[in-house]
Motif scaffolding. Structure first.
Motif, PDB file in Angstrom:
ATOM      1  N   ALA A 106       0.833  -1.203   0.000  1.00  0.00           N
ATOM      2  CA  ALA A 106       0.000   0.000   0.000  1.00  0.00           C
ATOM      3  C   ALA A 106       0.871   1.257   0.000  1.00  0.00           C
ATOM      4  O   ALA A 106       0.578   2.225  -0.718  1.00  0.00           O
ATOM      5  CB  ALA A 106      -0.936  -0.005   1.206  1.00  0.00           C
ATOM      6  N   LEU A 107       1.936   1.249   0.795  1.00  0.00           N
ATOM      7  CA  LEU A 107       2.853   2.397   0.818  1.00  0.00           C
ATOM      8  C   LEU A 107       3.529   2.568  -0.536  1.00  0.00           C
ATOM      9  O   LEU A 107       3.638   3.690  -1.054  1.00  0.00           O
ATOM     10  CB  LEU A 107       3.892   2.218   1.924  1.00  0.00           C
ATOM     11  N   ALA A 108       3.966   1.476  -1.129  1.00  0.00           N
ATOM     12  CA  ALA A 108       4.589   1.540  -2.454  1.00  0.00           C
ATOM     13  C   ALA A 108       3.603   2.098  -3.475  1.00  0.00           C
ATOM     14  O   ALA A 108       3.968   2.911  -4.327  1.00  0.00           O
ATOM     15  CB  ALA A 108       5.088   0.160  -2.875  1.00  0.00           C
ATOM     16  N   GLN A 109       2.330   1.688  -3.364  1.00  0.00           N
ATOM     17  CA  GLN A 109       1.313   2.187  -4.292  1.00  0.00           C
ATOM     18  C   GLN A 109       1.102   3.687  -4.111  1.00  0.00           C
ATOM     19  O   GLN A 109       0.938   4.419  -5.086  1.00  0.00           O
ATOM     20  CB  GLN A 109      -0.004   1.428  -4.109  1.00  0.00           C
ATOM     21  N   LEU A 110       1.137   4.157  -2.867  1.00  0.00           N
ATOM     22  CA  LEU A 110       1.024   5.605  -2.618  1.00  0.00           C
ATOM     23  C   LEU A 110       2.157   6.367  -3.280  1.00  0.00           C
ATOM     24  O   LEU A 110       1.941   7.440  -3.873  1.00  0.00           O
ATOM     25  CB  LEU A 110       1.019   5.889  -1.107  1.00  0.00           C
ATOM     26  N   VAL A 111       3.362   5.844  -3.188  1.00  0.00           N
ATOM     27  CA  VAL A 111       4.515   6.497  -3.814  1.00  0.00           C
ATOM     28  C   VAL A 111       4.335   6.530  -5.321  1.00  0.00           C
ATOM     29  O   VAL A 111       4.565   7.565  -5.968  1.00  0.00           O
ATOM     30  CB  VAL A 111       5.830   5.786  -3.412  1.00  0.00           C
ATOM     31  N   ILE A 112       3.903   5.419  -5.902  1.00  0.00           N
ATOM     32  CA  ILE A 112       3.686   5.363  -7.354  1.00  0.00           C
ATOM     33  C   ILE A 112       2.601   6.346  -7.761  1.00  0.00           C
ATOM     34  O   ILE A 112       2.767   7.109  -8.731  1.00  0.00           O
ATOM     35  CB  ILE A 112       3.319   3.925  -7.790  1.00  0.00           C
ATOM     36  N   ASP A 113       1.487   6.365  -7.045  1.00  0.00           N
ATOM     37  CA  ASP A 113       0.393   7.290  -7.357  1.00  0.00           C
ATOM     38  C   ASP A 113       0.862   8.738  -7.271  1.00  0.00           C
ATOM     39  O   ASP A 113       0.505   9.573  -8.110  1.00  0.00           O
ATOM     40  CB  ASP A 113      -0.789   7.069  -6.410  1.00  0.00           C
ATOM     41  N   TYR A 114       1.670   9.056  -6.278  1.00  0.00           N
ATOM     42  CA  TYR A 114       2.190  10.419  -6.114  1.00  0.00           C
ATOM     43  C   TYR A 114       3.065  10.793  -7.302  1.00  0.00           C
ATOM     44  O   TYR A 114       2.932  11.889  -7.863  1.00  0.00           O
ATOM     45  CB  TYR A 114       2.981  10.529  -4.805  1.00  0.00           C
ATOM     46  N   LYS A 115       3.951   9.880  -7.701  1.00  0.00           N
ATOM     47  CA  LYS A 115       4.843  10.161  -8.827  1.00  0.00           C
ATOM     48  C   LYS A 115       4.051  10.352 -10.120  1.00  0.00           C
ATOM     49  O   LYS A 115       4.342  11.243 -10.904  1.00  0.00           O
ATOM     50  CB  LYS A 115       5.863   9.039  -8.999  1.00  0.00           C
ATOM     51  N   VAL A 116       3.035   9.521 -10.329  1.00  0.00           N
ATOM     52  CA  VAL A 116       2.200   9.648 -11.537  1.00  0.00           C
ATOM     53  C   VAL A 116       1.474  10.989 -11.533  1.00  0.00           C
ATOM     54  O   VAL A 116       1.409  11.686 -12.550  1.00  0.00           O
ATOM     55  CB  VAL A 116       1.210   8.462 -11.631  1.00  0.00           C
ATOM     56  N   ALA A 117       0.939  11.392 -10.376  1.00  0.00           N
ATOM     57  CA  ALA A 117       0.223  12.668 -10.281  1.00  0.00           C
ATOM     58  C   ALA A 117       1.169  13.833 -10.546  1.00  0.00           C
ATOM     59  O   ALA A 117       0.811  14.804 -11.228  1.00  0.00           O
ATOM     60  CB  ALA A 117      -0.428  12.798  -8.901  1.00  0.00           C
ATOM     61  N   LYS A 118       2.383  13.764 -10.011  1.00  0.00           N
ATOM     62  CA  LYS A 118       3.374  14.839 -10.220  1.00  0.00           C
ATOM     63  C   LYS A 118       3.767  14.919 -11.697  1.00  0.00           C
ATOM     64  O   LYS A 118       3.935  16.004 -12.232  1.00  0.00           O
ATOM     65  CB  LYS A 118       4.618  14.621  -9.357  1.00  0.00           C
ATOM     66  N   GLN A 119       3.929  13.759 -12.336  1.00  0.00           N
ATOM     67  CA  GLN A 119       4.273  13.762 -13.765  1.00  0.00           C
ATOM     68  C   GLN A 119       3.139  14.345 -14.578  1.00  0.00           C
ATOM     69  O   GLN A 119       3.370  15.048 -15.546  1.00  0.00           O
ATOM     70  CB  GLN A 119       4.593  12.344 -14.236  1.00  0.00           C
ATOM     71  N   GLY A 120       1.885  14.082 -14.193  1.00  0.00           N
ATOM     72  CA  GLY A 120       0.728  14.638 -14.884  1.00  0.00           C
ATOM     73  C   GLY A 120       0.682  16.152 -14.768  1.00  0.00           C
ATOM     74  O   GLY A 120       0.259  16.837 -15.708  1.00  0.00           O
ATOM     75  N   GLU A 121       1.111  16.686 -13.623  1.00  0.00           N
ATOM     76  CA  GLU A 121       1.138  18.136 -13.436  1.00  0.00           C
ATOM     77  C   GLU A 121       2.186  18.804 -14.318  1.00  0.00           C
ATOM     78  O   GLU A 121       2.013  19.933 -14.750  1.00  0.00           O
ATOM     79  CB  GLU A 121       1.442  18.473 -11.972  1.00  0.00           C
ATOM     80  N   LEU A 122       3.276  18.084 -14.601  1.00  0.00           N
ATOM     81  CA  LEU A 122       4.359  18.638 -15.417  1.00  0.00           C
ATOM     82  C   LEU A 122       4.009  18.666 -16.887  1.00  0.00           C
ATOM     83  O   LEU A 122       4.586  19.438 -17.648  1.00  0.00           O
ATOM     84  CB  LEU A 122       5.646  17.842 -15.191  1.00  0.00           C
ATOM     85  N   LEU A 123       3.083  17.807 -17.313  1.00  0.00           N
ATOM     86  CA  LEU A 123       2.724  17.743 -18.738  1.00  0.00           C
ATOM     87  C   LEU A 123       1.766  18.788 -19.135  1.00  0.00           C
ATOM     88  O   LEU A 123       1.264  19.640 -18.862  1.00  0.00           O
ATOM     89  CB  LEU A 123       2.134  16.370 -19.082  1.00  0.00           C
TER      90      LEU A 123
END
Length: 169
Positions: free
Chosen positions: A152-169
Motif C-alpha cells: 500500500a505504501l509503495a502504491q502511494l509512492v507510485i500514485d504520487y509520482k504519476v500525479a506529479k508527472q501529470g502536473e508537469l505535462l
C-alpha cells in the motif's frame, strides 16, 4: 586502578540467583563479578551520552544480542525473517541518534532541533528503503499484514509520482 569496593549483602530469590549464574560477561566468573558487571551495564544503559560513538556502540551491542537470539531461533526452525533482520541492523544508528539527541536537547537551539528532526526522518526513511523492496518481491500467497501495508505504501509512492508527472505535462 581498581576502585574501592564495599561489602554488600542482599537476599534474592532462587530465580534471580539462577539468572545471575547464567549471565556471561568477559572476565566475570563469580556471582560477585557478574553482579558488578550487571551493575556496570545498567549504569551505562541509563546514562545519557552526548557522544554518538558511545551511544552507537551501546546500541550495536544491545541489538547484536537480540539479533543473535533471533538468528539462533530461526536456524532451529529453519526459517528466515529478512524484514526483522534489516530493521535490527538499521536500529542502532536510529536509536543512537535519538539517545544523543536526548542527552544534548537542553543545549540545542531551534535550528539544531529542526536539523535533528530531519536527521531522524532520514534514518526512518532509510529503514523504509530497506523494507520496501521486500514487499515488492514477496510472493503473493505469502503476504502478511506487514507486506500488504508495504504494498500500500509503495502504491502511494507510485500514485504520487504519476500525479506529479501529470502536473508537469
Amino acid at each position: 586502578m581498581a576502585s574501592k569496593t564495599v561489602p554488600f549483602s542482599a537476599r534474592i530469590s532462587v530465580e534471580d540467583a539462577e539468572f545471575i549464574s547464567t549471565l556471561e560477561y568477559d572476565g566475570a566468573h563469580t556471582p560477585s563479578d557478574k553482579l558488578r558487571a550487571l551493575l556496570a551495564e545498567t549504569r551505562r544503559r541509563h546514562g545519557s551520552h552526548a557522544d554518538y560513538g558511545k551511544n552507537l556502540a551501546q546500541m550495536q551491542e544491545w541489538m547484536g544480542q537480540i539479533k543473535r537470539q533471533l538468528l539462533i531461533r530461526q536456524q532451529q526452525l529453519n526459517q528466515h525473517s529478512e524484514p526483522v533482520l534489516r530493521v535490527i541492523d538499521a536500529l542502532p544508528d536510529l536509536l543512537a541518534t535519538l539517545q544523543t539527541l536526548s542527552a544534548r536537547c537542553t543545549q540545542l537551539n531551534v535550528r539544531e532541533l529542526q536539523q535533528a528532526e530531519c536527521n531522524v526522518t532520514q534514518k526512518i526513511l532509510r529503514i523504509n528503503e530497506l523494507l520496501l523492496p521486500l514487499a515488492v518481491t514477496e510472493q503473493r500467497q505469502n503476504t502478511t499484514e506487514l507486506t500488504q501495508s508495504l504494498f500500500a505504501l509503495a502504491q502511494l509512492v507510485i500514485d504520487y509520482k504519476v500525479a506529479k508527472q501529470g502536473e508537469l505535462l
